[in-house]
Every structure is written in structure tokens, then in C-alpha cells.
Design a protein around this motif. Structure first.
Motif, mmCIF file in Angstrom:
data_model
loop_
_atom_site.group_PDB
_atom_site.id
_atom_site.type_symbol
_atom_site.label_atom_id
_atom_site.label_comp_id
_atom_site.label_asym_id
_atom_site.label_seq_id
_atom_site.Cartn_x
_atom_site.Cartn_y
_atom_site.Cartn_z
ATOM 1 N N GLY A 1 0.748 -1.284 -0.129
ATOM 2 C CA GLY A 1 0.072 -0.149 -0.262
ATOM 3 C C GLY A 1 0.888 1.393 0.159
ATOM 4 O O GLY A 1 0.390 2.337 -0.580
ATOM 5 N N TYR A 2 1.824 1.269 0.746
ATOM 6 C CA TYR A 2 2.877 2.359 0.752
ATOM 7 C C TYR A 2 3.447 2.599 -0.479
ATOM 8 O O TYR A 2 3.531 3.786 -0.930
ATOM 9 N N THR A 3 3.929 1.468 -1.129
ATOM 10 C CA THR A 3 4.519 1.796 -2.693
ATOM 11 C C THR A 3 3.683 2.282 -3.676
ATOM 12 O O THR A 3 3.991 3.017 -4.438
ATOM 13 N N SER A 4 2.135 1.650 -3.540
ATOM 14 C CA SER A 4 1.459 2.074 -4.594
ATOM 15 C C SER A 4 0.994 3.478 -4.496
ATOM 16 O O SER A 4 0.762 4.625 -5.239
ATOM 17 N N MET A 5 0.812 4.059 -3.226
ATOM 18 C CA MET A 5 0.636 5.530 -2.820
ATOM 19 C C MET A 5 2.091 6.442 -3.212
ATOM 20 O O MET A 5 1.807 7.432 -3.855
ATOM 21 N N ALA A 6 3.000 5.581 -3.145
ATOM 22 C CA ALA A 6 4.293 6.526 -3.604
ATOM 23 C C ALA A 6 4.372 6.631 -5.020
ATOM 24 O O ALA A 6 4.479 7.601 -5.729
ATOM 25 N N ILE A 7 4.044 5.474 -5.885
ATOM 26 C CA ILE A 7 3.616 5.683 -7.170
ATOM 27 C C ILE A 7 2.602 6.643 -7.792
ATOM 28 O O ILE A 7 2.860 7.476 -8.690
ATOM 29 N N ILE A 8 1.512 6.644 -6.728
ATOM 30 C CA ILE A 8 0.403 7.630 -7.279
ATOM 31 C C ILE A 8 1.071 9.040 -7.232
ATOM 32 O O ILE A 8 0.509 9.832 -8.056
ATOM 33 N N TYR A 9 1.643 9.336 -6.151
ATOM 34 C CA TYR A 9 1.901 10.709 -5.997
ATOM 35 C C TYR A 9 3.275 11.208 -6.807
ATOM 36 O O TYR A 9 3.354 12.103 -7.010
ATOM 37 N N GLY A 10 4.004 9.894 -7.139
ATOM 38 C CA GLY A 10 5.123 10.510 -7.905
ATOM 39 C C GLY A 10 4.818 10.598 -9.273
ATOM 40 O O GLY A 10 5.037 11.670 -9.818
ATOM 41 N N VAL A 11 3.607 9.997 -9.923
ATOM 42 C CA VAL A 11 3.284 10.233 -11.163
ATOM 43 C C VAL A 11 2.559 11.521 -11.068
ATOM 44 O O VAL A 11 2.259 12.131 -12.171
ATOM 45 N N PHE A 12 1.627 11.578 -10.095
ATOM 46 C CA PHE A 12 0.793 12.782 -9.906
ATOM 47 C C PHE A 12 1.780 14.100 -9.892
ATOM 48 O O PHE A 12 1.376 15.196 -10.610
ATOM 49 N N SER A 13 2.830 14.157 -9.177
ATOM 50 C CA SER A 13 3.652 15.371 -9.225
ATOM 51 C C SER A 13 4.095 15.615 -10.840
ATOM 52 O O SER A 13 4.208 16.802 -11.358
#
Length: 483
Positions: A82-94
Motif C-alpha cells: 500500500g505504501y509503494t502504491s501511494m508513492a507511485i500515485i503521488y510520484g506520477v501525480f507530481s
């Protein structure tokens, strides 16, 4: 003609007739009820908030329980985090915030929010039957969708506000948005009460319901109508020029998209945005903490007994209560601008510092990275459920202080180019959230709290500096607006 431009043109055209028909019917209703232009704008703000409330009831609840659900999966073929997923989300988001103003310029804010909402629903639906590949793929796409939807939201908020109503409208929107934390987590609290393991049936029931809620919110975007005085990134023309607008070439749209991109890049290097970026960075770090890490910490404390999993939902409820009370109250306070935004931000950092100290005192340091079995350790006292939930309320209240005032000051300073301004805001916030979700896999609780405390202190000072100069900035005009 580029593929992107062709798709955008056809996508917009496919919905155009339906939207125009809806607006015609709504105009007839509004004329019969004699709704004033200001009332129409307020209606748009409320509908914007309600749509986001439904969508983020689903998404924020999903984020709050994702890591706990994943650690309870019986499927040994699933290896996601879950942490890695959210890191991907916010990385792509940025990264996607670099192009999101261009997308909103070509497609328009309403359709941008609708299509993005569909991707949110897809991400939530992945949890019904999760696979590692679909989980991480959906994380990438929702990162792109998040950049577009938040840029469009900032644009929609600004064009339905003026310098006298931006503070009130920011508060109303934020209170409605954060109501999502209350409703979704209330269900989690009662559904998972007394359970130490989340079964496959429990997971599917929750995520089917959350997917439906997200879709409801997505379709509510069609209830938002264009204000009579529009200041969108799309062309600002009189009614006599409307036929010219309808016949704009693909080349013109591409030019507008490129102009929006250039404005965003130029805005990144202005003094005001550089200062506000420190404050925004702090909101990204604490967003990660209260939306993903803190709930996981509570669920990992074995000393809370059989209620440890249901307490995740209760924590989310009290975060939501803090957000709602803060957003509603500060929306009312902002009707009177005599005191400015600084006192609210000062309240926010004080509330958060108190919360960080109490969490450090109450929650074991290894809670964020505990295994499936949880942790039997204690901090400097026997873990207290009541204190843990009280800290959830403080986290929500402090977050509302920062975000309502950031929305307000951005809408005030950049009323003429709101989409690029909000894209920059979300770029900084999301990249810091991505970094925080990444280090949450490894850092003990004490170090995560220390990082937030240091960045929060400097972010508060930076905000004060911009607020003191805000009136002069608007009065003299910005070099950025001259491009």
C-alpha cells in the motif's frame, strides 16, 4: 494533428451535446426560480464539494485501509504494498502536473474532472480482486488523473469566486470534501469492529460499495454549470464571438495548451510560489501521515486488543470531524478579512505540534513498519485508544488550517491563471507525499514526526511572508501574468 489533440477534440465533442442539453434544461429551471449569478456560483461550489465528497469517501477510505487490507490477503501471489502504491500515485501525480493545465485548457474543467473520476473508480475496483500488476498499473493511471482533477478543481473554484468570496468558498469546499473521511470510515468502524483479520468477503463488500460511491460522485460533476462570467483557461470571449470559439481549429487548441504549459513553468520560479512551496511541501508530508501511516500505526498496536482494526475507521472518522469543523469554521471566519490568513495557519501548526508530541508519547516507534502480527511494544506510556483518536482529530483540524488558507491565497493571488497555480501547488504537494510514502516503508515513527515538525516550522514562516505581501502583490500585478 497529434493523436492527443484528436482524442481530446472527439472526447469533448461526444459529450458536448448532452452537456448543452442539460444546461438548457437547468437554465430554464434557474430562470423560473430567479437564481442570481452569485447564487449560481455558490451552487456550483456546493456541487463541486458534494461530488468530491462522494469520490473521496471512496478513495480516502481506500487509502486509509489499503495497507491493512493487503497484509491480510490470503493470496500469496500478490506482492504489492500500500505504501509503494501511494508513492507511485503521488510520484506520477507530481510529474503529471506539468501537463495538467494543458489538458484542462483543451478539454475544459468539467469534462476533465469527469474522466479523471472514472480512473479513481477503476483504482478502487482493483481491490475487489487484487493482482500485483493491476494494482500498480492502476496506481500509475490514477496519478495522472489526480493531477488533472485537482487542477480542474482549482480552476472551477476560482472561476466561481472573487476576492471577497474565495475564502468562504474554499472553506465550504474543504468541509464538504473532508466529510468523506467521516462517512467512509464510519462504515469501516462498524463493519470491522471486533475483527483481527480481514476476510475476502469483508474486503469485497467494502470495495464494491466504495466503487459505487466513487461513480456517483463522478457523474455529479455534470451538475456543475458554467458561470455567467467565466474566467477559465478556455477562451474568454463575448457572446458575439461565440461562433468563432465553436470553430476553433485543433492548432488553436494546441497553442492554448502550450501557453498553459509555459505559464506553469514560469510560475514555478516566482518568489511567491517558491515561498508557498515550503508550506505546500509540509501539507504533502502530513497528508501522507494522516491518510496512510497513522491508521496503519493504530492497526498495528496489539495492546489495543480486538478493536485495533476497527479503530482505523474510528481514527478516520475523527480526522474527518477535525477537517469538517476546521473547513466550516474557517469558511465563516474568512468572510471577515481583517485578521488575514496567518492566525489560522499559526493555529494549524500549534495543533499539529501538540498532536505530534502526543503521538510520539503514545504510539510505539516501530508501528509504521510492523509486520502482519503487529507490535507488542509500547512508547512512553501504555497505549491509550482515547488519546490515539484525539490525535486523529488534531491531525484533521491542523490539516484544514493549512489547506483552506493555501486554497484561499492561491485563488486570491492568481485569480487570472488559476489552473497553472493550482497545478504547481499539487505538483509540490504530491512529490513530497510520494517521498513520504516511500520513506514510510523504512523509517521509525519518531523520525517521521521529526521530519514533519521541521518542515512545518519553516513552512509556517514562509506562508507568513507571502501573506504579509499578498495585497501589494495583487495591487501591482504579477510579472507572471504579463506573459
Amino acid at each position: 494533428m497529434s493523436v492527443f489533440s484528436f482524442l481530446c477534440q472527439n472526447l469533448k465533442g461526444s459529450f458536448k451535446r448532452k452537456i448543452e442539453l442539460f444546461w438548457t434544461e437547468e437554465d430554464s429551471f434557474l430562470r423560473k426560480n430567479k437564481m442570481s449569478p452569485e447564487s449560481k456560483k455558490l451552487f456550483n461550489i456546493i456541487m463541486l464539494g458534494v461530488a468530491f465528497m462522494f469520490m473521496f469517501t471512496a478513495f480516502q477510505t481506500c487509502g486509509n485501509v489499503a495497507q491493512t487490507v493487503i497484509t491480510n490477503l490470503n493470496n500469496t501471489n500478490f506482492h504489492g504494498s500500500g505504501y509503494t502504491s501511494m508513492a507511485i500515485i503521488y510520484g506520477v501525480f507530481s510529474a503529471s502536473n506539468l501537463i495538467s493545465p494543458s489538458v484542462v485548457a483543451v478539454v475544459g474543467p468539467q469534462l476533465s474532472m469527469f474522466v479523471s473520476g472514472l480512473f479513481y473508480s477503476i483504482y478502487i475496483a482493483v481491490f475487489i480482486q487484487p493482482f500485483t500488476w493491476s494494482f500498480y498499473t492502476a496506481s500509475v493511471f490514477i496519478g495522472i488523473a489526480a493531477a488533472v482533477i485537482w487542477t480542474a478543481q482549482g480552476n472551477c473554484l476560482t472561476i466561481n469566486s472573487d476576492e471577497n468570496t474565495i475564502g468562504r468558498n474554499s472553506g465550504i469546499f474543504w468541509a464538504l470534501l473532508q466529510s468523506s473521511l467521516f462517512f467512509g470510515n464510519l462504515y469501516i468502524y462498524f463493519a470491522w469492529r471486533g475483527k483481527t483479520h480481514i476476510s475476502e468477503t469483508d474486503r469485497r463488500t467494502v470495495f464494491i460499495a466504495l466503487t459505487i460511491l466513487s461513480l456517483v460522485g463522478t457523474f455529479l460533476f455534470f451538475l456543475i454549470r458554467k458561470p455567467e462570467e467565466s474566467n477559465t483557461l478556455e477562451e474568454e470571449v463575448s457572446s458575439t464571438d461565440q461562433s468563432i470559439v465553436d470553430n476553433l481549429s485543433v492548432q488553436s487548441k494546441a497553442t492554448r495548451a502550450m501557453d498553459a504549459f509555459k505559464r506553469s513553468i514560469k510560475l514555478y520560479f516566482t518568489k511567491e510560489i517558491l515561498l508557498l512551496s515550503v508550506t505546500t511541501a509540509y501539507t504533502g508530508l502530513e497528508l501522507t501521515f494522516f491518510s496512510g501511516v497513522y491508521g496503519t500505526c493504530i492497526g498495528a498496536v496489539n495492546r489495543f486488543g480486538t478493536e485495533e482494526k476497527s479503530l482505523i475507521g474510528l481514527s478516520g472518522i475523527f480526522i474527518g470531524i477535525g477537517e469538517i469543523l476546521g473547513g466550516g469554521f474557517f469558511g465563516l471566519v474568512n468572510k471577515d478579512n481583517r485578521f488575514g490568513r496567518n492566525p489560522v495557519v499559526m493555529l494549524g501548526i500549534v495543533v499539529h505540534f501538540v498532536a505530534f508530541y502526543l503521538i510520539f508519547y503514545n504510539i510505539p516507534n516501530d508501528a509504521p513498519i510492523a509486520s502482519f502480527e503487529g507490535t507488542d511494544n509500547s512508547a512512553y506510556m501504555n497505549p491509550s485508544k482515547e488519546l490515539a483518536i484525539f490525535c486523529s482529530f488534531l491531525l484533521g483540524l491542523g490539516d484544514s488550517c493549512f489547506n483552506t488558507q493555501l486554497l484561499s491565497i492561491l485563488g486570491f493571488l492568481y485569480s487570472e491563471d488559476s489552473a497553472p497555480a493550482f497545478a504547481v501547488f499539487k505538483f509540490v504537494q504530491s512529490i513530497c507525499a510520494a517521498v513520504a510514502f516511500f520513506y514510510s516503508n523504512y523509517l521509525l515513527l519518531q523520525w517521521q514526526l521529526l521530519i514533519m515538525a521541521v518542515v512545518g516550522f519553516f513552512g509556517t514562516i514562509s506562508f507568513f511572508t507571502v501573506e504579509w505581501e499578498a495585497a501589494a502583490f495583487v495591487a501591482r500585478g504579477s510579472d507572471y501574468r504579463s506573459i
